[in-house]
Design a protein around this motif. Structure first.
Motif, PDB file in Angstrom:
ATOM      1  N   GLN A 251      18.854  -7.720  75.905  1.00  0.00           N
ATOM      2  CA  GLN A 251      19.561  -6.460  75.701  1.00  0.00           C
ATOM      3  C   GLN A 251      21.049  -6.701  75.445  1.00  0.00           C
ATOM      4  O   GLN A 251      21.644  -6.106  74.539  1.00  0.00           O
ATOM      5  N   GLU A 252      21.654  -7.586  76.229  1.00  0.00           N
ATOM      6  CA  GLU A 252      23.083  -7.864  76.064  1.00  0.00           C
ATOM      7  C   GLU A 252      23.365  -8.521  74.706  1.00  0.00           C
ATOM      8  O   GLU A 252      24.365  -8.192  74.052  1.00  0.00           O
ATOM      9  N   ILE A 253      22.504  -9.425  74.269  1.00  0.00           N
ATOM     10  CA  ILE A 253      22.672 -10.050  72.951  1.00  0.00           C
ATOM     11  C   ILE A 253      22.593  -8.979  71.869  1.00  0.00           C
ATOM     12  O   ILE A 253      23.417  -8.956  70.941  1.00  0.00           O
ATOM     13  N   SER A 254      21.625  -8.090  71.979  1.00  0.00           N
ATOM     14  CA  SER A 254      21.459  -7.029  70.979  1.00  0.00           C
ATOM     15  C   SER A 254      22.684  -6.124  70.928  1.00  0.00           C
ATOM     16  O   SER A 254      23.167  -5.780  69.839  1.00  0.00           O
ATOM     17  N   VAL A 255      23.194  -5.749  72.093  1.00  0.00           N
ATOM     18  CA  VAL A 255      24.372  -4.881  72.154  1.00  0.00           C
ATOM     19  C   VAL A 255      25.582  -5.582  71.542  1.00  0.00           C
ATOM     20  O   VAL A 255      26.310  -5.001  70.721  1.00  0.00           O
ATOM     21  N   GLN A 256      25.809  -6.826  71.937  1.00  0.00           N
ATOM     22  CA  GLN A 256      26.970  -7.555  71.420  1.00  0.00           C
ATOM     23  C   GLN A 256      26.848  -7.816  69.917  1.00  0.00           C
ATOM     24  O   GLN A 256      27.852  -7.782  69.188  1.00  0.00           O
ATOM     25  N   ALA A 257      25.633  -8.083  69.448  1.00  0.00           N
ATOM     26  CA  ALA A 257      25.417  -8.287  68.008  1.00  0.00           C
ATOM     27  C   ALA A 257      25.716  -6.991  67.253  1.00  0.00           C
ATOM     28  O   ALA A 257      26.350  -7.019  66.187  1.00  0.00           O
ATOM     29  N   TRP A 258      25.283  -5.853  67.799  1.00  0.00           N
ATOM     30  CA  TRP A 258      25.562  -4.563  67.157  1.00  0.00           C
ATOM     31  C   TRP A 258      27.069  -4.311  67.111  1.00  0.00           C
ATOM     32  O   TRP A 258      27.605  -3.883  66.092  1.00  0.00           O
ATOM     33  N   ARG A 259      27.761  -4.599  68.221  1.00  0.00           N
ATOM     34  CA  ARG A 259      29.211  -4.391  68.252  1.00  0.00           C
ATOM     35  C   ARG A 259      29.932  -5.266  67.228  1.00  0.00           C
ATOM     36  O   ARG A 259      30.927  -4.855  66.635  1.00  0.00           O
ATOM     37  N   ALA A 260      29.429  -6.475  67.025  1.00  0.00           N
ATOM     38  CA  ALA A 260      30.077  -7.407  66.100  1.00  0.00           C
ATOM     39  C   ALA A 260      29.592  -7.237  64.654  1.00  0.00           C
ATOM     40  O   ALA A 260      30.221  -7.768  63.737  1.00  0.00           O
ATOM     41  N   PHE A 261      28.513  -6.502  64.461  1.00  0.00           N
ATOM     42  CA  PHE A 261      27.893  -6.402  63.133  1.00  0.00           C
ATOM     43  C   PHE A 261      28.825  -5.890  62.039  1.00  0.00           C
ATOM     44  O   PHE A 261      28.784  -6.410  60.917  1.00  0.00           O
ATOM     45  N   PRO A 262      29.691  -4.907  62.291  1.00  0.00           N
ATOM     46  CA  PRO A 262      30.576  -4.460  61.211  1.00  0.00           C
ATOM     47  C   PRO A 262      31.459  -5.585  60.644  1.00  0.00           C
ATOM     48  O   PRO A 262      31.864  -5.525  59.489  1.00  0.00           O
ATOM     49  N   ALA A 263      31.722  -6.605  61.440  1.00  0.00           N
ATOM     50  CA  ALA A 263      32.549  -7.723  60.968  1.00  0.00           C
ATOM     51  C   ALA A 263      31.719  -8.820  60.284  1.00  0.00           C
ATOM     52  O   ALA A 263      32.286  -9.760  59.728  1.00  0.00           O
ATOM     53  N   PHE A 264      30.386  -8.707  60.323  1.00  0.00           N
ATOM     54  CA  PHE A 264      29.520  -9.710  59.695  1.00  0.00           C
ATOM     55  C   PHE A 264      29.703  -9.678  58.180  1.00  0.00           C
ATOM     56  O   PHE A 264      29.656  -8.623  57.553  1.00  0.00           O
ATOM     57  N   THR A 265      29.939 -10.857  57.605  1.00  0.00           N
ATOM     58  CA  THR A 265      30.073 -10.957  56.149  1.00  0.00           C
ATOM     59  C   THR A 265      29.033 -11.927  55.607  1.00  0.00           C
ATOM     60  O   THR A 265      29.100 -13.135  55.879  1.00  0.00           O
ATOM     61  N   PRO A 266      28.058 -11.414  54.858  1.00  0.00           N
ATOM     62  CA  PRO A 266      26.983 -12.259  54.332  1.00  0.00           C
ATOM     63  C   PRO A 266      27.484 -13.388  53.428  1.00  0.00           C
ATOM     64  O   PRO A 266      26.802 -14.394  53.273  1.00  0.00           O
ATOM     65  N   GLU A 267      28.672 -13.232  52.866  1.00  0.00           N
ATOM     66  CA  GLU A 267      29.225 -14.275  52.004  1.00  0.00           C
ATOM     67  C   GLU A 267      29.620 -15.523  52.800  1.00  0.00           C
ATOM     68  O   GLU A 267      29.653 -16.621  52.280  1.00  0.00           O
ATOM     69  N   LYS A 268      29.940 -15.338  54.082  1.00  0.00           N
ATOM     70  CA  LYS A 268      30.399 -16.446  54.918  1.00  0.00           C
ATOM     71  C   LYS A 268      29.258 -17.164  55.624  1.00  0.00           C
ATOM     72  O   LYS A 268      29.349 -18.367  55.877  1.00  0.00           O
ATOM     73  N   ALA A 269      28.206 -16.441  55.995  1.00  0.00           N
ATOM     74  CA  ALA A 269      27.106 -17.055  56.740  1.00  0.00           C
ATOM     75  C   ALA A 269      25.845 -16.219  56.584  1.00  0.00           C
ATOM     76  O   ALA A 269      25.916 -15.009  56.350  1.00  0.00           O
ATOM     77  N   GLN A 270      24.711 -16.878  56.737  1.00  0.00           N
ATOM     78  CA  GLN A 270      23.446 -16.151  56.753  1.00  0.00           C
ATOM     79  C   GLN A 270      23.380 -15.354  58.053  1.00  0.00           C
ATOM     80  O   GLN A 270      23.977 -15.742  59.061  1.00  0.00           O
ATOM     81  N   PHE A 271      22.624 -14.266  58.046  1.00  0.00           N
ATOM     82  CA  PHE A 271      22.500 -13.446  59.251  1.00  0.00           C
ATOM     83  C   PHE A 271      21.939 -14.267  60.406  1.00  0.00           C
ATOM     84  O   PHE A 271      22.392 -14.149  61.537  1.00  0.00           O
ATOM     85  N   SER A 272      20.960 -15.117  60.124  1.00  0.00           N
ATOM     86  CA  SER A 272      20.341 -15.908  61.192  1.00  0.00           C
ATOM     87  C   SER A 272      21.357 -16.833  61.849  1.00  0.00           C
ATOM     88  O   SER A 272      21.374 -16.970  63.077  1.00  0.00           O
ATOM     89  N   THR A 273      22.210 -17.444  61.068  1.00  0.00           N
ATOM     90  CA  THR A 273      23.247 -18.320  61.608  1.00  0.00           C
ATOM     91  C   THR A 273      24.230 -17.516  62.442  1.00  0.00           C
ATOM     92  O   THR A 273      24.591 -17.911  63.551  1.00  0.00           O
ATOM     93  N   TRP A 274      24.645 -16.378  61.928  1.00  0.00           N
ATOM     94  CA  TRP A 274      25.573 -15.500  62.644  1.00  0.00           C
ATOM     95  C   TRP A 274      24.949 -15.016  63.951  1.00  0.00           C
ATOM     96  O   TRP A 274      25.584 -15.041  65.002  1.00  0.00           O
ATOM     97  N   LEU A 275      23.676 -14.606  63.908  1.00  0.00           N
ATOM     98  CA  LEU A 275      23.000 -14.101  65.097  1.00  0.00           C
ATOM     99  C   LEU A 275      22.856 -15.198  66.147  1.00  0.00           C
ATOM    100  O   LEU A 275      23.017 -14.949  67.343  1.00  0.00           O
ATOM    101  N   TYR A 276      22.536 -16.424  65.709  1.00  0.00           N
ATOM    102  CA  TYR A 276      22.454 -17.543  66.651  1.00  0.00           C
ATOM    103  C   TYR A 276      23.778 -17.719  67.378  1.00  0.00           C
ATOM    104  O   TYR A 276      23.824 -17.911  68.593  1.00  0.00           O
ATOM    105  N   ARG A 277      24.865 -17.661  66.635  1.00  0.00           N
ATOM    106  CA  ARG A 277      26.186 -17.847  67.245  1.00  0.00           C
ATOM    107  C   ARG A 277      26.473 -16.755  68.266  1.00  0.00           C
ATOM    108  O   ARG A 277      26.924 -17.027  69.379  1.00  0.00           O
ATOM    109  N   VAL A 278      26.184 -15.513  67.905  1.00  0.00           N
ATOM    110  CA  VAL A 278      26.391 -14.403  68.834  1.00  0.00           C
ATOM    111  C   VAL A 278      25.523 -14.592  70.071  1.00  0.00           C
ATOM    112  O   VAL A 278      25.989 -14.479  71.210  1.00  0.00           O
ATOM    113  N   ALA A 279      24.234 -14.888  69.852  1.00  0.00           N
ATOM    114  CA  ALA A 279      23.290 -15.029  70.971  1.00  0.00           C
ATOM    115  C   ALA A 279      23.710 -16.154  71.907  1.00  0.00           C
ATOM    116  O   ALA A 279      23.688 -15.992  73.138  1.00  0.00           O
ATOM    117  N   LEU A 280      24.093 -17.279  71.364  1.00  0.00           N
ATOM    118  CA  LEU A 280      24.507 -18.413  72.194  1.00  0.00           C
ATOM    119  C   LEU A 280      25.788 -18.096  72.960  1.00  0.00           C
ATOM    120  O   LEU A 280      25.903 -18.427  74.141  1.00  0.00           O
TER     121      LEU A 280
END
Length: 182
Positions: A48-77
């Motif tokens: 739940q905490e990973i999901s919440v933090q990923a949602w909070r950070a999602f507006p700053a996610f830029t697909p040009e810089k990283a794949q979603f899976s890579t970005w999500l791994y970083r957030v989750a870790l």
């Protein structure tokens, strides 16, 4: 005539896009949560905490810089490591609390031997320091050294070196050789 998107429409569109990506990559969240927690309740809290933090950070996610899976791994870790640090601090302040017991792994293994090996692997992963644990999880998911480096914030060569040393360490732990006297 197209009407401009309202803030509500834009938020709904962003939520829908995030939910779709998160659903497609939920295995990453589950894997990280299983590696960083011992009990089902703790695992659900971390998911739940990973999901919440990923949602909070999602507006700053830029697909040009990283794949979603890579970005999500970083957030989750990052969330898992932060939560683990917080738990350690709380445990120091509440030393009178009983230690947690590691829950039995729920497996779909065909044999007791498979279940035992899986439990041993899970315990080994749990015992690793956070960086090594993250490195191993990413490697087991077939991420390249470059992708591992991107997620962990280290160079690809550093990721390769650390992974090589970790594999040697794990081999030694799995097959200890008796020391001989000379």
């Amino acid at each position: 005539m197209d009407l401009p998107l309202t803030a509500v429409d834009a938020t709904a569109e962003l939520q829908q896009r995030f939910a779709g990506l998160l659903a497609r990559h939920q295995g990453i969240v589950l894997k990280v949560a299983r590696a960083w927690t011992g009990g089902t309740d703790d695992r659900q809290d971390l998911i739940q905490e990973i999901s919440v933090q990923a949602w909070r950070a999602f507006p700053a996610f830029t697909p040009e810089k990283a794949q979603f899976s890579t970005w999500l791994y970083r957030v989750a870790l990052n969330v898992a490591i932060s939560q683990q640090r917080g738990q350690r601090l709380r445990q120091r302040h509440h030393a009178d609390m009983a230690p947690e017991h590691i829950e039995q792994l729920a497996t779909t293994s065909d044999t007791a031997e498979d279940a035992a090996q899986l439990a041993q692997l899970h315990a080994l992963i749990q015992s690793l320091p956070p960086l090594d644990r993250a490195l191993l999880l990413l490697h087991l998911d077939d991420y390249s050294h470059q992708e591992i480096g991107d997620v962990l914030g280290i160079s690809a060569s550093n990721a390769a070196t650390r992974l090589h040393r970790l594999r040697q360490q794990l081999r030694q732990q799995a097959n200890p050789t008796p020391t001989t006297r000379g």
